[in-house]
Design a protein around this motif. Structure first.
Motif, PDB file in Angstrom:
ATOM      1  N   GLN A 250      56.804  -0.705  62.829  1.00  0.00           N
ATOM      2  CA  GLN A 250      57.320   0.666  62.756  1.00  0.00           C
ATOM      3  C   GLN A 250      58.744   0.694  62.221  1.00  0.00           C
ATOM      4  OE1 GLN A 250      56.719   2.390  66.780  1.00  0.00           O
ATOM      5  NE2 GLN A 250      55.776   4.056  65.628  1.00  0.00           N
ATOM      6  N   ILE A 251      59.572  -0.203  62.729  1.00  0.00           N
ATOM      7  CA  ILE A 251      60.975  -0.231  62.300  1.00  0.00           C
ATOM      8  C   ILE A 251      61.078  -0.668  60.843  1.00  0.00           C
ATOM      9  CG2 ILE A 251      63.158  -1.443  62.650  1.00  0.00           C
ATOM     10  CD1 ILE A 251      62.484  -1.366  65.687  1.00  0.00           C
ATOM     11  N   GLU A 252      60.278  -1.653  60.440  1.00  0.00           N
ATOM     12  CA  GLU A 252      60.276  -2.076  59.035  1.00  0.00           C
ATOM     13  C   GLU A 252      59.902  -0.910  58.124  1.00  0.00           C
ATOM     14  OE1 GLU A 252      60.444  -6.018  57.491  1.00  0.00           O
ATOM     15  OE2 GLU A 252      61.926  -4.607  58.200  1.00  0.00           O
ATOM     16  N   SER A 253      58.918  -0.132  58.520  1.00  0.00           N
ATOM     17  CA  SER A 253      58.521   1.035  57.727  1.00  0.00           C
ATOM     18  C   SER A 253      59.648   2.054  57.646  1.00  0.00           C
ATOM     19  CB  SER A 253      57.271   1.669  58.339  1.00  0.00           C
ATOM     20  OG  SER A 253      56.842   2.783  57.600  1.00  0.00           O
ATOM     21  N   ALA A 254      60.354   2.263  58.775  1.00  0.00           N
ATOM     22  CA  ALA A 254      61.470   3.213  58.793  1.00  0.00           C
ATOM     23  C   ALA A 254      62.621   2.761  57.906  1.00  0.00           C
ATOM     24  CB  ALA A 254      61.964   3.406  60.224  1.00  0.00           C
ATOM     25  N   LEU A 255      62.812   1.454  57.783  1.00  0.00           N
ATOM     26  CA  LEU A 255      63.922   0.922  56.982  1.00  0.00           C
ATOM     27  C   LEU A 255      63.624   0.898  55.489  1.00  0.00           C
ATOM     28  CD1 LEU A 255      65.040  -2.124  59.173  1.00  0.00           C
ATOM     29  CD2 LEU A 255      66.192   0.088  58.941  1.00  0.00           C
ATOM     30  N   ASP A 256      62.401   1.190  55.111  1.00  0.00           N
ATOM     31  CA  ASP A 256      62.013   1.100  53.702  1.00  0.00           C
ATOM     32  C   ASP A 256      62.693   2.200  52.897  1.00  0.00           C
ATOM     33  OD1 ASP A 256      60.810   0.671  51.284  1.00  0.00           O
ATOM     34  OD2 ASP A 256      58.756   0.712  52.035  1.00  0.00           O
ATOM     35  N   ARG A 257      63.608   1.814  52.021  1.00  0.00           N
ATOM     36  CA  ARG A 257      64.321   2.769  51.175  1.00  0.00           C
ATOM     37  C   ARG A 257      63.739   2.826  49.751  1.00  0.00           C
ATOM     38  NH1 ARG A 257      65.872   3.983  55.627  1.00  0.00           N
ATOM     39  NH2 ARG A 257      68.024   4.375  56.262  1.00  0.00           N
ATOM     40  N   THR A 258      62.591   2.217  49.545  1.00  0.00           N
ATOM     41  CA  THR A 258      61.947   2.271  48.235  1.00  0.00           C
ATOM     42  C   THR A 258      61.597   3.715  47.901  1.00  0.00           C
ATOM     43  OG1 THR A 258      60.952   0.109  48.688  1.00  0.00           O
ATOM     44  CG2 THR A 258      60.056   1.369  46.844  1.00  0.00           C
ATOM     45  N   PRO A 259      61.917   4.212  46.705  1.00  0.00           N
ATOM     46  CA  PRO A 259      61.533   5.576  46.340  1.00  0.00           C
ATOM     47  C   PRO A 259      60.035   5.797  46.538  1.00  0.00           C
ATOM     48  CG  PRO A 259      63.015   4.657  44.698  1.00  0.00           C
ATOM     49  CD  PRO A 259      62.666   3.534  45.632  1.00  0.00           C
ATOM     50  N   ALA A 260      59.671   6.959  47.062  1.00  0.00           N
ATOM     51  CA  ALA A 260      58.272   7.229  47.412  1.00  0.00           C
ATOM     52  C   ALA A 260      57.327   7.009  46.239  1.00  0.00           C
ATOM     53  CB  ALA A 260      58.145   8.663  47.938  1.00  0.00           C
ATOM     54  N   GLU A 261      57.768   7.385  45.046  1.00  0.00           N
ATOM     55  CA  GLU A 261      56.890   7.273  43.876  1.00  0.00           C
ATOM     56  C   GLU A 261      56.703   5.836  43.419  1.00  0.00           C
ATOM     57  OE1 GLU A 261      61.095   7.973  42.374  1.00  0.00           O
ATOM     58  OE2 GLU A 261      59.789   8.715  44.001  1.00  0.00           O
ATOM     59  N   GLN A 262      57.452   4.909  43.987  1.00  0.00           N
ATOM     60  CA  GLN A 262      57.343   3.500  43.593  1.00  0.00           C
ATOM     61  C   GLN A 262      56.847   2.612  44.725  1.00  0.00           C
ATOM     62  OE1 GLN A 262      61.252   2.753  42.072  1.00  0.00           O
ATOM     63  NE2 GLN A 262      60.991   4.168  40.355  1.00  0.00           N
ATOM     64  N   ARG A 263      56.229   3.221  45.719  1.00  0.00           N
ATOM     65  CA  ARG A 263      55.677   2.440  46.821  1.00  0.00           C
ATOM     66  C   ARG A 263      54.231   2.061  46.516  1.00  0.00           C
ATOM     67  NH1 ARG A 263      58.188   4.855  52.476  1.00  0.00           N
ATOM     68  NH2 ARG A 263      60.341   4.998  51.710  1.00  0.00           N
ATOM     69  N   ARG A 264      53.850   0.918  47.013  1.00  0.00           N
ATOM     70  CA  ARG A 264      52.488   0.413  46.781  1.00  0.00           C
ATOM     71  C   ARG A 264      51.530   0.898  47.863  1.00  0.00           C
ATOM     72  NH1 ARG A 264      52.197  -5.750  45.397  1.00  0.00           N
ATOM     73  NH2 ARG A 264      52.068  -5.021  43.250  1.00  0.00           N
ATOM     74  N   LEU A 265      51.970   0.909  49.106  1.00  0.00           N
ATOM     75  CA  LEU A 265      51.158   1.358  50.238  1.00  0.00           C
ATOM     76  C   LEU A 265      51.662   2.731  50.641  1.00  0.00           C
ATOM     77  CD1 LEU A 265      49.067   0.713  52.501  1.00  0.00           C
ATOM     78  CD2 LEU A 265      50.933  -0.404  53.743  1.00  0.00           C
ATOM     79  N   THR A 266      50.833   3.751  50.492  1.00  0.00           N
ATOM     80  CA  THR A 266      51.327   5.125  50.661  1.00  0.00           C
ATOM     81  C   THR A 266      50.711   5.875  51.828  1.00  0.00           C
ATOM     82  OG1 THR A 266      49.686   5.935  49.066  1.00  0.00           O
ATOM     83  CG2 THR A 266      51.866   5.346  48.204  1.00  0.00           C
ATOM     84  N   CYS A 267      49.592   5.401  52.393  1.00  0.00           N
ATOM     85  CA  CYS A 267      48.957   6.158  53.467  1.00  0.00           C
ATOM     86  C   CYS A 267      48.173   5.217  54.376  1.00  0.00           C
ATOM     87  CB  CYS A 267      48.029   7.226  52.886  1.00  0.00           C
ATOM     88  SG  CYS A 267      47.108   8.169  54.142  1.00  0.00           S
ATOM     89  N   LEU A 268      48.269   5.453  55.683  1.00  0.00           N
ATOM     90  CA  LEU A 268      47.436   4.777  56.678  1.00  0.00           C
ATOM     91  C   LEU A 268      47.132   5.779  57.780  1.00  0.00           C
ATOM     92  CD1 LEU A 268      46.117   2.291  58.029  1.00  0.00           C
ATOM     93  CD2 LEU A 268      48.337   1.824  59.092  1.00  0.00           C
ATOM     94  N   ALA A 269      45.860   5.981  58.043  1.00  0.00           N
ATOM     95  CA  ALA A 269      45.423   6.845  59.137  1.00  0.00           C
ATOM     96  C   ALA A 269      44.152   6.245  59.725  1.00  0.00           C
ATOM     97  CB  ALA A 269      45.167   8.270  58.631  1.00  0.00           C
ATOM     98  N   ALA A 270      43.887   6.539  60.992  1.00  0.00           N
ATOM     99  CA  ALA A 270      42.735   5.901  61.626  1.00  0.00           C
ATOM    100  C   ALA A 270      42.100   6.796  62.674  1.00  0.00           C
ATOM    101  CB  ALA A 270      43.151   4.579  62.265  1.00  0.00           C
TER     102      ALA A 270
END
Length: 353
Positions: A250-270
């Protein structure tokens, strides 16, 4: 060689650290990635776990040397005019393997060509070349302007700030274990009961704030207010369960400053039956299920480990792996997402409430 021009740019990127299923640690690395024709160059290498030489945690003098080498102001570090484009995120040693390319001037232009996988001073292009990548011809002015901007001010700048986390809560044992895990992967972590009296410059050093479940609404509001007054750009994370690998993700995801349009993993739901994952390019995805049993003991099970094409995917879930209070963590080579498993009764309760 093609005369067509490619655009060149730079953007912040992250190699997510974490506590892996076998208990091993994966180091967190912030770096600057190369954006070619609007897309991260690393995405063309679908299963490569690597970072560019422009990492935020290297000494400033070495960082500047890497930039000047890419500007062709220094001799190529490898034979035949080859430069390291991506290297090992753990040790950066050539022996672990690196993606290299010839970088050369052609008039006012700069050309990147002959990409290859390399473990020694010389490489065999026929055997180890990336034949589907490049050559790329960049306009010299655009290329130099992007790289020279990195030489202005402190090269560690915002990414160094983003590597610190403030943990707030009353459960000292959980917070201590979480702080130790974060420090093990290269993220600074401090523990406090609140943010009262903390100088503004210290608050601005944190990229994220993680709240324990025992922290009340009023206490959370007071912390947010203190960070707002300090002008701190922190992301807030709520503890869903005392499961250390999940909290680290969770913290690693929060720290991700990669621009949204340049992210590889964009959605996870379950749900209790399936996970929904979206990726923007071909990549390896690993999916883990974390849960607490009736005695509040943590369990982890690997759900999926394979290569996915760009787009949305549905992955069936083992009912035993996600029974009770459970969560999923998805990882790619450049990012991580965590999500709770939401069952039909949970959704209906939320809708009726």
């Amino acid at each position: 060689m093609s005369a067509e021009y490619a655009t060149f740019g730079l953007a912040p990127a992250m190699r997510a650290g974490g506590v892996l299923a076998d208990g091993a640690y994966q180091v967190h690395r912030d770096f600057t990635d190369f954006i070619v024709d609007g897309r991260p160059l690393l995405f063309r290498l679908s299963d490569l776990d690597a970072v560019s030489p422009l990492a935020a945690d290297i000494p400033p003098a070495i960082f500047r040397n890497h930039v000047r080498a890419l500007l062709l102001e220094a001799q190529a570090p490898l034979a035949d005019g080859r430069y390291v484009i991506y290297g090992c995120p753990e040790c950066e040693a050539l022996g672990c393997g690196a993606v290299t390319a010839v970088i050369e001037r052609d008039g006012d232009d700069v050309v990147w060509r002959d990409f290859a996988w390399q473990t020694e001073q010389r490489t065999d292009l026929g055997l180890n070349g990336y034949h589907g990548i490049g050559p790329f011809r960049f306009r010299g002015r655009e290329y130099r302007a992007a790289l020279e901007q990195l030489l202005v001010g402190d090269p560690e700048g915002d990414t160094a700030t983003g590597r610190r986390v403030l943990l707030i809560g009353a459960r000292a044992a959980v917070l201590a274990k979480l702080a130790a895990a974060l420090r093990q992967i290269g993220i600074g972590a401090d523990i406090a009961h609140d943010a009262a009296g903390v100088p503004a410059e210290e608050l601005r050093a944190y990229g994220a704030v993680a709240f324990g479940r025992a922290v009340g609404t009023g206490e959370r509001a007071a912390v947010r207010e203190a960070f707002d007054r300090a002008g701190a750009d922190a992301v807030y994370v709520d503890e869903p369960a005392p499961i250390i690998p999940l909290l680290v993700a969770q913290i690693e995801s929060a720290l991700d400053r990669t621009p949204a349009e340049q992210r590889r993993l964009t959605c996870l739901a379950a749900t209790g039956e399936e996970a929904r994952i979206e990726v923007t390019s071909v990549c390896r995805v690993r999916l883990l299920a974390h849960r607490l049993d009736r005695l509040h003991r943590p369990h982890v099970q690997e759900i999926f480990d394979g290569t996915l094409e760009a787009g949305a995917h549905r992955i069936p879930l083992d009912a035993k792996a996600v029974k009770g209070q459970s969560f999923l963590v998805a990882r790619t080579m450049g990012g991580v997402l965590a999500a709770p498993v939401v069952r039909r009764t949970d959704r209906e309760a939320g809708a009726s409430g």
